[in-house]
Design a protein around this motif. Sequence first.
Motif, PDB file in Angstrom:
ATOM      1  N   ARG A   7      39.261 -11.501   9.159  1.00 18.89           N
ATOM      2  CA  ARG A   7      39.041 -10.068   8.863  1.00 18.89           C
ATOM      3  C   ARG A   7      38.263  -9.901   7.555  1.00 18.89           C
ATOM      4  N   LEU A   8      37.382  -8.896   7.551  1.00 16.09           N
ATOM      5  CA  LEU A   8      36.588  -8.561   6.366  1.00 16.09           C
ATOM      6  C   LEU A   8      37.105  -7.260   5.772  1.00 16.09           C
ATOM      7  N   PHE A   9      37.240  -7.228   4.448  1.00 16.88           N
ATOM      8  CA  PHE A   9      37.696  -6.029   3.751  1.00 16.88           C
ATOM      9  C   PHE A   9      36.771  -5.716   2.586  1.00 16.88           C
ATOM     10  N   ARG A  10      36.678  -4.412   2.280  1.00 16.70           N
ATOM     11  CA  ARG A  10      35.928  -3.931   1.118  1.00 16.70           C
ATOM     12  C   ARG A  10      36.736  -2.783   0.512  1.00 16.70           C
ATOM     13  N   LYS A  11      36.346  -2.377  -0.680  1.00 18.42           N
ATOM     14  CA  LYS A  11      36.988  -1.229  -1.306  1.00 18.42           C
ATOM     15  C   LYS A  11      36.794  -0.003  -0.416  1.00 18.42           C
ATOM     16  N   ALA A  12      37.841   0.793  -0.247  1.00 22.58           N
ATOM     17  CA  ALA A  12      37.783   1.968   0.627  1.00 22.58           C
ATOM     18  C   ALA A  12      36.718   2.948   0.150  1.00 22.58           C
ATOM     19  N   GLY A  13      36.147   3.676   1.101  1.00 23.83           N
ATOM     20  CA  GLY A  13      35.140   4.677   0.785  1.00 23.83           C
ATOM     21  C   GLY A  13      33.735   4.121   0.723  1.00 23.83           C
ATOM     22  N   GLY A  14      33.493   2.990   1.341  1.00 21.40           N
ATOM     23  CA  GLY A  14      32.151   2.418   1.337  1.00 21.40           C
ATOM     24  C   GLY A  14      32.006   1.250   0.401  1.00 21.40           C
ATOM     25  N   GLY A  15      32.928   1.132  -0.536  1.00 16.98           N
ATOM     26  CA  GLY A  15      32.959  -0.035  -1.394  1.00 16.98           C
ATOM     27  C   GLY A  15      31.915  -0.048  -2.480  1.00 16.98           C
ATOM     28  N   ASP A  16      31.936  -1.142  -3.221  1.00 16.52           N
ATOM     29  CA  ASP A  16      31.024  -1.348  -4.346  1.00 16.52           C
ATOM     30  C   ASP A  16      30.140  -2.566  -4.104  1.00 16.52           C
ATOM     31  N   GLY A  17      30.093  -3.023  -2.845  1.00 18.03           N
ATOM     32  CA  GLY A  17      29.305  -4.200  -2.511  1.00 18.03           C
ATOM     33  C   GLY A  17      30.114  -5.475  -2.440  1.00 18.03           C
ATOM     34  N   THR A  18      31.376  -5.417  -2.861  1.00 14.60           N
ATOM     35  CA  THR A  18      32.238  -6.590  -2.808  1.00 14.60           C
ATOM     36  C   THR A  18      32.902  -6.656  -1.436  1.00 14.60           C
ATOM     37  N   VAL A  19      32.816  -7.820  -0.790  1.00 14.29           N
ATOM     38  CA  VAL A  19      33.423  -8.025   0.523  1.00 14.29           C
ATOM     39  C   VAL A  19      34.253  -9.302   0.482  1.00 14.29           C
ATOM     40  N   ALA A  20      35.441  -9.235   1.083  1.00 14.36           N
ATOM     41  CA  ALA A  20      36.344 -10.392   1.159  1.00 14.36           C
ATOM     42  C   ALA A  20      36.545 -10.788   2.607  1.00 14.36           C
ATOM     43  N   ARG A  21      36.482 -12.070   2.880  1.00 19.55           N
ATOM     44  CA  ARG A  21      36.790 -12.603   4.215  1.00 19.55           C
ATOM     45  C   ARG A  21      38.112 -13.364   4.108  1.00 19.55           C
ATOM     46  N   TYR A  22      39.080 -12.901   4.892  1.00 22.55           N
ATOM     47  CA  TYR A  22      40.422 -13.473   4.859  1.00 22.55           C
ATOM     48  C   TYR A  22      40.576 -14.581   5.896  1.00 22.55           C
ATOM     49  N   TYR A 102      42.676   0.761  -2.693  1.00 22.99           N
ATOM     50  CA  TYR A 102      42.739   0.693  -1.241  1.00 22.99           C
ATOM     51  C   TYR A 102      41.567  -0.129  -0.737  1.00 22.99           C
ATOM     52  N   LEU A 103      41.866  -1.068   0.147  1.00 18.93           N
ATOM     53  CA  LEU A 103      40.853  -1.902   0.773  1.00 18.93           C
ATOM     54  C   LEU A 103      40.807  -1.543   2.244  1.00 18.93           C
ATOM     55  N   GLU A 104      39.599  -1.374   2.791  1.00 17.94           N
ATOM     56  CA  GLU A 104      39.477  -1.033   4.205  1.00 17.94           C
ATOM     57  C   GLU A 104      38.811  -2.170   4.952  1.00 17.94           C
ATOM     58  N   GLU A 105      39.275  -2.351   6.179  1.00 20.87           N
ATOM     59  CA  GLU A 105      38.663  -3.349   7.035  1.00 20.87           C
ATOM     60  C   GLU A 105      37.259  -2.875   7.394  1.00 20.87           C
ATOM     61  N   VAL A 106      36.306  -3.798   7.365  1.00 16.48           N
ATOM     62  CA  VAL A 106      34.908  -3.454   7.606  1.00 16.48           C
ATOM     63  C   VAL A 106      34.684  -3.022   9.049  1.00 16.48           C
ATOM     64  N   ALA A 107      35.294  -3.692  10.015  1.00 15.74           N
ATOM     65  CA  ALA A 107      35.136  -3.349  11.431  1.00 15.74           C
ATOM     66  C   ALA A 107      36.451  -3.649  12.135  1.00 15.74           C
ATOM     67  N   PRO A 108      36.765  -2.978  13.227  1.00 16.47           N
ATOM     68  CA  PRO A 108      37.997  -3.292  13.954  1.00 16.47           C
ATOM     69  C   PRO A 108      38.071  -4.775  14.276  1.00 16.47           C
ATOM     70  N   GLY A 109      39.209  -5.378  13.980  1.00 18.22           N
ATOM     71  CA  GLY A 109      39.341  -6.811  14.203  1.00 18.22           C
ATOM     72  C   GLY A 109      38.711  -7.636  13.106  1.00 18.22           C
ATOM     73  N   GLY A 110      38.026  -6.975  12.162  1.00 16.49           N
ATOM     74  CA  GLY A 110      37.489  -7.639  10.995  1.00 16.49           C
ATOM     75  C   GLY A 110      36.236  -8.455  11.210  1.00 16.49           C
ATOM     76  N   ARG A 111      35.618  -8.379  12.359  1.00 15.24           N
ATOM     77  CA  ARG A 111      34.439  -9.195  12.629  1.00 15.24           C
ATOM     78  C   ARG A 111      33.219  -8.307  12.659  1.00 15.24           C
ATOM     79  N   GLU A 112      32.582  -8.178  11.521  1.00 11.02           N
ATOM     80  CA  GLU A 112      31.408  -7.324  11.390  1.00 11.02           C
ATOM     81  C   GLU A 112      30.355  -7.745  12.404  1.00 11.02           C
ATOM     82  N   GLY A 113      29.871  -6.771  13.172  1.00 11.93           N
ATOM     83  CA  GLY A 113      28.836  -7.042  14.145  1.00 11.93           C
ATOM     84  C   GLY A 113      29.341  -7.658  15.433  1.00 11.93           C
TER      85      GLY A 113
END
Length: 116
Positions: A7-22, A102-113
Amino acid sequence: MISYEGRLFRKAGGGDGTVARYRQDGDLVWAEFGGGAVRRGTVTGTCAPDGTLRLAYTMVLATGEVIAGHTVNVPQLQPDGRLVLREQWQRYGEHATSGVSYLEEVAPGGREGSDD
């Protein structure tokens, strides 16, 4: 139990460009993150049966500052299937402070694209 694997997460609200892959193996969870003001960061910790994460983190900012701390992240399932993590954090040392993010998942299931 919630699986954080991939899963990929970023800061909620569009983020600041930082992305985490768990990543996850049983109750062990870890991630690498970077982007925006963060050159590189890591978290490592455990996942409780309810999906709550207890993590230690370190990061190096673009300014060269090194920051360490810990978080407790409580998952909140959204209507669209994404997770939002309520992150209560505390930093150590000369950067000592605490707060809630708050961190939001980038895409459902966390797999961008992903097509699935």
